[in-house]
Design an enzyme around this catalytic site. Sequence first.
Site, PDB file in Angstrom:
ATOM      1  N   TYR A 142       1.099  -0.993  -0.013  1.00 57.19           N
ATOM      2  CA  TYR A 142      -0.448  -0.413  -0.285  1.00 57.19           C
ATOM      3  C   TYR A 142       0.721   1.112   0.197  1.00 57.19           C
ATOM      4  CZ  TYR A 142      -4.958  -2.539   0.967  1.00 57.19           C
ATOM      5  OH  TYR A 142      -5.984  -2.496   0.376  1.00 57.19           O
ATOM      6  N   LYS A 193       3.209 -15.256   2.639  1.00 57.73           N
ATOM      7  CA  LYS A 193       3.844 -15.497   0.400  1.00 57.73           C
ATOM      8  C   LYS A 193       5.168 -16.068   0.964  1.00 57.73           C
ATOM      9  CE  LYS A 193       1.866 -16.645  -2.324  1.00 57.73           C
ATOM     10  NZ  LYS A 193       1.904 -18.321  -2.764  1.00 57.73           N
ATOM     11  N   ASP A 226      -2.709 -18.064   0.481  1.00 62.39           N
ATOM     12  CA  ASP A 226      -3.523 -18.488  -0.445  1.00 62.39           C
ATOM     13  C   ASP A 226      -3.963 -19.530   0.399  1.00 62.39           C
ATOM     14  OD1 ASP A 226      -1.092 -19.319  -0.664  1.00 62.39           O
ATOM     15  OD2 ASP A 226      -1.177 -20.360  -3.107  1.00 62.39           O
ATOM     16  N   ASP A 250      -5.773  -7.197   3.438  1.00 61.47           N
ATOM     17  CA  ASP A 250      -7.423  -6.512   2.864  1.00 61.47           C
ATOM     18  C   ASP A 250      -8.403  -7.984   2.193  1.00 61.47           C
ATOM     19  OD1 ASP A 250      -9.078  -4.436   1.864  1.00 61.47           O
ATOM     20  OD2 ASP A 250      -7.854  -4.911  -0.098  1.00 61.47           O
ATOM     21  N   ASP A 254     -11.980  -9.336   3.188  1.00 62.64           N
ATOM     22  CA  ASP A 254     -13.562  -9.446   2.802  1.00 62.64           C
ATOM     23  C   ASP A 254     -13.993 -10.650   3.259  1.00 62.64           C
ATOM     24  OD1 ASP A 254     -13.263  -6.520   2.175  1.00 62.64           O
ATOM     25  OD2 ASP A 254     -14.084  -7.058  -0.010  1.00 62.64           O
TER      26      ASP A 254
HETATM   27  C1  IPM Z   1     -10.472  -1.820   2.790  1.00 65.57           C
HETATM   28  C2  IPM Z   1     -10.773  -1.039   2.158  1.00 65.57           C
HETATM   29  C3  IPM Z   1      -9.352  -0.616   2.004  1.00 65.57           C
HETATM   30  C4  IPM Z   1      -8.557  -1.003   1.381  1.00 65.57           C
HETATM   31  C5  IPM Z   1      -9.560   0.587   0.525  1.00 65.57           C
HETATM   32  C6  IPM Z   1     -11.259   1.712   0.536  1.00 65.57           C
HETATM   33  C7  IPM Z   1      -8.551   1.753   0.413  1.00 65.57           C
HETATM   34  O1  IPM Z   1     -10.766  -1.690   1.357  1.00 65.57           O
HETATM   35  O2  IPM Z   1     -10.314  -0.962   4.507  1.00 65.57           O
HETATM   36  O3  IPM Z   1     -10.457  -2.619   3.273  1.00 65.57           O
HETATM   37  O4  IPM Z   1      -8.026  -1.408   1.055  1.00 65.57           O
HETATM   38  O5  IPM Z   1      -7.103  -1.009   2.738  1.00 65.57           O
HETATM   39 MG    MG Z   2     -11.371  -4.162   1.851  1.00 68.46          MG
END
Ligand code: IPM
Ligand code: MG
Length: 370
Positions: A142, A193, A226, A250, A254
Amino acid sequence: MASFNLLLLPGDGIGPEVMTEVEKLVRWFGKASGARFETERALVGGSAYDAHGVAITEDAMKLALASDAVLFGAVGGPKWDKVPYEHRPEAGLLRLRKDLGLFANLRPAICYPALADASSLKRELVEGLDIVIVRELTGGVYFGEPKEMVTLENGEKRAVDTQLYTTHEIDRIARVAFDLARKRRNKVASAEKRNVMKTGVLWNEVVTRVHAESFSDVQLEHVLADNCAMQLVRNPKQYDVIVTDNLFGDILSDVAAMLTGSLGMLPSAALGAEDPTTGKRRAMYEPVHGSAPDIAGQGLANPIAMIGSFGMALRYSCGLVKEADLLEKAIANVLASGLKTRDIAGPGTNAVGTTEMGDAVLRELERLTA
Ligand code: IPM
Ligand code: MG
């Protein structure tokens, strides 16, 4: 009387709607807890860009740096797709994380019994799930330099992102994860990884050392990132705390979010280092979900991730542990009563809107404390 400065950054899309529900709760806890909450508001993301031409202003940054905690809604949306890269809405969020030094991102994923059927996985795989992803938040790909796109002599373009970690960055996030595991089921899985990346080799080395030196009572497992993604959908309940880098965190968070039934359920806390003299740490609390432009402005968004994020602020920034427990109980009870927003209601079930859900949590708090 304890007093706390909260900076509210509602942002874009559904951010302002879910923040409105939190503001009601801030007022309620201000009366009920005996603590004082001073709130200020500022713009971030696309809304800041529209008003000021930047994703966050210097004034807003000053407020954030001076606050006890930042409550952040969401940023982004198709409206700002053509905005210059350095001013894109997400740049505001990334600057906050970096300048506030919020290296430790806690993303708990809890599957409430009432929501087990809302998950895309089978009920028995997710029911009772309670894991935390500890994501490194200020390093890795990042922020690594160089980060650029250049045009080569032959006219072709070349883009570079740099995955970069130093020992101390891994050391401090590992400690956060081990500390947290001790208060839970005492298990850490470290995901990287190392089979492909030098940063993975270093990550593995440092986590192993920190474990041996200071946390040998905690059960540690190393897992390739992975494989961790696969295990999360195969058998998520095998995990307690997962510690991982910024990009893997990240993605894995999700995945973890969907296990709980909806992305609209996951709160998060981003914490800085503890100040050795005051014991305070900078902090920002945000739902894991994004700005959901497709449903913005319609009163349909699930406010629970945002409300849960405020609960984490009560716990980690205000030391109001009883109040945080109370808020979590209220959320659980409301869900158990069958109330659902559109994202978690099954087909054919009646869904409530953002305001009804927020009000229900408020009423439940009143009932629990009556
Ligand atoms: C998260 C989001 C952010 C990230 C984006 C909005 C920049 O996806 O907080 O998970 O990638 O960290
Ligand atoms: Mg995210």
